[in-house]
Write an enzyme that holds these catalytic residues in place. Structure first.
Site, PDB file in Angstrom:
ATOM      1  N   CYS A 291       0.794  -1.234   0.000  1.00 48.55           N
ATOM      2  CA  CYS A 291       0.000   0.000   0.000  1.00 48.55           C
ATOM      3  C   CYS A 291       0.827   1.284   0.000  1.00 48.55           C
ATOM      4  O   CYS A 291       0.817   2.028  -0.976  1.00 48.55           O
ATOM      5  CB  CYS A 291      -0.929   0.014   1.207  1.00 48.55           C
ATOM      6  SG  CYS A 291      -2.075  -1.359   1.195  1.00 48.55           S
TER       7      CYS A 291
HETATM    8  N1  LIG Z   1      -2.727  -6.066   1.830  1.00 44.29           N
HETATM    9  C1  LIG Z   1      -3.171  -5.001   2.464  1.00 44.29           C
HETATM   10  O1  LIG Z   1      -2.824  -4.763   3.616  1.00 44.29           O
HETATM   11  C2  LIG Z   1      -4.130  -4.025   1.814  1.00 44.29           C
HETATM   12  C3  LIG Z   1      -4.729  -3.033   2.632  1.00 44.29           C
HETATM   13  C4  LIG Z   1      -5.634  -2.158   2.061  1.00 44.29           C
HETATM   14  C5  LIG Z   1      -5.911  -2.237   0.692  1.00 44.29           C
HETATM   15  N2  LIG Z   1      -5.303  -3.184  -0.088  1.00 44.29           N
HETATM   16  C6  LIG Z   1      -5.659  -3.208  -1.495  1.00 44.29           C
HETATM   17  O2  LIG Z   1      -6.487  -4.350  -1.759  1.00 44.29           O
HETATM   18  C7  LIG Z   1      -6.230  -4.870  -3.056  1.00 44.29           C
HETATM   19  C8  LIG Z   1      -5.850  -6.340  -2.958  1.00 44.29           C
HETATM   20  O3  LIG Z   1      -4.653  -6.448  -2.177  1.00 44.29           O
HETATM   21  P1  LIG Z   1      -4.169  -7.812  -1.543  1.00 44.29           P
HETATM   22  O4  LIG Z   1      -3.091  -7.459  -0.597  1.00 44.29           O
HETATM   23  O5  LIG Z   1      -5.337  -8.605  -1.063  1.00 44.29           O
HETATM   24  O6  LIG Z   1      -3.556  -8.544  -2.841  1.00 44.29           O
HETATM   25  P2  LIG Z   1      -3.146 -10.080  -2.971  1.00 44.29           P
HETATM   26  O7  LIG Z   1      -2.140 -10.139  -4.049  1.00 44.29           O
HETATM   27  O8  LIG Z   1      -2.854 -10.658  -1.632  1.00 44.29           O
HETATM   28  O9  LIG Z   1      -4.486 -10.793  -3.471  1.00 44.29           O
HETATM   29  C9  LIG Z   1      -5.075 -10.558  -4.703  1.00 44.29           C
HETATM   30  C10 LIG Z   1      -5.715 -11.856  -5.194  1.00 44.29           C
HETATM   31  O10 LIG Z   1      -6.381 -11.559  -6.416  1.00 44.29           O
HETATM   32  C11 LIG Z   1      -6.229 -12.676  -7.271  1.00 44.29           C
HETATM   33  N3  LIG Z   1      -6.533 -12.259  -8.628  1.00 44.29           N
HETATM   34  C12 LIG Z   1      -5.791 -11.527  -9.476  1.00 44.29           C
HETATM   35  N4  LIG Z   1      -6.450 -11.341 -10.645  1.00 44.29           N
HETATM   36  C13 LIG Z   1      -7.639 -11.961 -10.510  1.00 44.29           C
HETATM   37  C14 LIG Z   1      -8.761 -12.133 -11.367  1.00 44.29           C
HETATM   38  N5  LIG Z   1      -8.802 -11.613 -12.597  1.00 44.29           N
HETATM   39  N6  LIG Z   1      -9.804 -12.846 -10.900  1.00 44.29           N
HETATM   40  C15 LIG Z   1      -9.800 -13.395  -9.657  1.00 44.29           C
HETATM   41  N7  LIG Z   1      -8.773 -13.268  -8.814  1.00 44.29           N
HETATM   42  C16 LIG Z   1      -7.698 -12.556  -9.236  1.00 44.29           C
HETATM   43  C17 LIG Z   1      -4.806 -13.118  -7.024  1.00 44.29           C
HETATM   44  O11 LIG Z   1      -4.588 -14.453  -7.441  1.00 44.29           O
HETATM   45  C18 LIG Z   1      -4.698 -12.959  -5.496  1.00 44.29           C
HETATM   46  O12 LIG Z   1      -5.082 -14.139  -4.820  1.00 44.29           O
HETATM   47  C19 LIG Z   1      -5.123  -3.984  -3.635  1.00 44.29           C
HETATM   48  O13 LIG Z   1      -5.705  -2.974  -4.407  1.00 44.29           O
HETATM   49  C20 LIG Z   1      -4.474  -3.375  -2.414  1.00 44.29           C
HETATM   50  O14 LIG Z   1      -3.875  -2.132  -2.694  1.00 44.29           O
HETATM   51  C21 LIG Z   1      -4.423  -4.092   0.457  1.00 44.29           C
END
Ligand SMILES: NC(=O)c1ccc[n+]([C@@H]2O[C@H](COP(=O)([O-])OP(=O)(O)OC[C@H]3O[C@@H](n4cnc5c(N)ncnc54)[C@H](O)[C@@H]3O)[C@@H](O)[C@H]2O)c1
Length: 398
Positions: A291
């Protein structure tokens, strides 16, 4: 005989009722650090919830009651499964869902510009299965305008039923609902229960906001409504830019304090006793995680469209990016004081995750520091209970 008044059964009121009665079938797309805990929150409240991911390994792990996120033990997955949680790679199951939440990654590309390909791919995968009355919520962190300018056009153009998004006009049986709601996950934080973190929601119109607020209201204690998806998108960026800029400020003051022989930690602890107007931030070896090092640049990129330079973001980025290089300099200085060179020195790095107590390596400054030390000829070892091995990443092969 009295005739009961006829209640118009609209798609909106049907879905609202389903949500209130916890009968709404919830789809979570992207079962990562954000999507999986969210799916579990719905399962806890006995909503029928289905997780969608393109990663077959994750789906198989969940389907057999396992987990791939350290802080979510397998019994939590098993208990969710007992309440009806399942995972799939099959997007056609979306037709049976009522609400679809998108939690896919939003990284930067090699030019440091937003990479929205995960969102656009997901939108293209949803569109053929979109039906009237669906509620689609984007949670991925992104620049203001993404929901309306990127997600919505794909859903409207590529669905098979000529559906359009509800935009505040009269009720129509050919409509779906769209909202943005930013995620506020803080991995490793044990002090605030997830459902106590207020959830911000901005719908494309009042109906979309009502539905999204009702849905999140079933799993979070407080929902904060804002006037549009763009306001909700900007809210998340403000929160993360606030952190990024304040961390850069203390990083810079730490470097000055070192020169001046002042202990910045002592200073921050003293300043933090002020009961108003000051929130402590702490210096570190650089920014990490998905992030804080990434999200502010989504806004810088978008600002260029408005002929606007986000100078605070750029300056903070510059200072924070330099921190691993300062660590390298200080290690070299410390060795020099012992009449030793970095070249050939044995260096132990404690911790490779981007912050304490989590199993996440993304953007970790430790990896940059290890790489810089290796380039100078140091023989580097590391210790991290969360990472017995560090595999080859997108940027590193250590
Ligand atoms: N990790 C954090 O602490 C956090 C906090 C706030 C916001 N976010 C935001 O949340 C969003 C997700 O982050 P995350 O950390 O969960 O990412 P992540 O990489 O852990 O998880 C994303 C998942 O999406 C899947 N994916 C990708 N393309 C796909 C598709 N077309 N169809 C279905 N699944 C698909 C991936 O395989 C993965 O399992 C991002 O925008 C991030 O900026 C993350």
């Amino acid at each position: 005989m009295t005739i009961p008044p006829s209640v118009p059964s609209t798609l909106f009121s049907e879905l609202k009722t389903k949500i209130e009665e916890k009968r709404a079938r919830v789809a979570i797309i992207g079962l990562g650090y954000v999507g999986l805990p969210l799916a579990l929150l719905y399962a806890e409240q006995k909503f029928p919830v289905t997780g969608f991911d393109i990663d077959q390994h994750k789906v198989s792990t969940l389907q057999t009651g396992g987990s791939y996120i350290f802080r979510i033990p397998p019994p939590e997955i098993q208990s969710a499964r007992a309440h009806g949680f399942s995972a799939t790679t099959d997007y056609s199951q979306l037709e049976e869902m009522d609400a679809i939440t998108i939690c896919v990654p939003t990284p930067l590309n090699e030019y440091h510009d937003p990479d929205l390909s995960y969102i656009t791919n997901t939108a293209r995968a949803i569109a053929p299965h979109l039906r009237a009355g669906h509620l689609v919520i984007l949670e991925s962190t992104t620049y203001p305008g993404t929901t309306e300018e990127v997600l919505l056009p794909i859903l409207e153009k590529e669905n098979k039923r000529m559906l359009t998004a509800s935009r505040g006009g009269s009720a129509d049986q050919q409509q779906f609902y769209v909202a943005f709601s930013p995620e506020r996950e803080d991995p490793g934080n044990q002090t605030v229960a997830r459902r106590d973190i207020p959830k911000v929601v901005g719908g494309l119109d009042a109906k979309a906001s009502d539905l999204a607020a009702a849905l999140y209201g079933s799993i979070f204690h407080r929902v904060v409504r804002v006037s549009s998806p763009a306001a909700a998108e900007m809210t998340k960026l403000l929160e993360n830019i606030y952190r990024c800029v304040n961390i850069a400020l203390v990083n810079e003051l730490k470097l000055l304090s070192l020169r001046m022989g002042i202990d910045i930690w002592e200073v921050i602890a003293a300043a933090a006793t002020k009961p108003f107007g000051f929130q402590p931030f702490y210096p570190g070896p650089g920014l990490g995680g998905h992030c804080i090092p990434v999200d502010p640049f989504y806004l810088s990129w978008k600002a260029r469209e408005w002929d606007f330079r986000t100078r605070f973001i750029e300056l903070a980025g510059e200072i924070n990016t330099r921190m691993p290089y300062h660590v390298l300099e200080f290690v070299a200085k410390a060795l020099n004081q012992q009449k030793k060179a970095l070249n050939g020195a044995k260096v132990l790095v404690l911790g490779v995750a981007y912050k304490k107590d989590i199993d996440d390596l993304r953007e970790s400054p430790s990896l940059t520091i290890i790489e810089l030390l290796q380039k100078e000829g140091a023989r580097v070892s590391y210790n991290d209970p969360y990472f017995p091995t560090v595999g080859k990443g997108r940027k590193y092969d250590l």
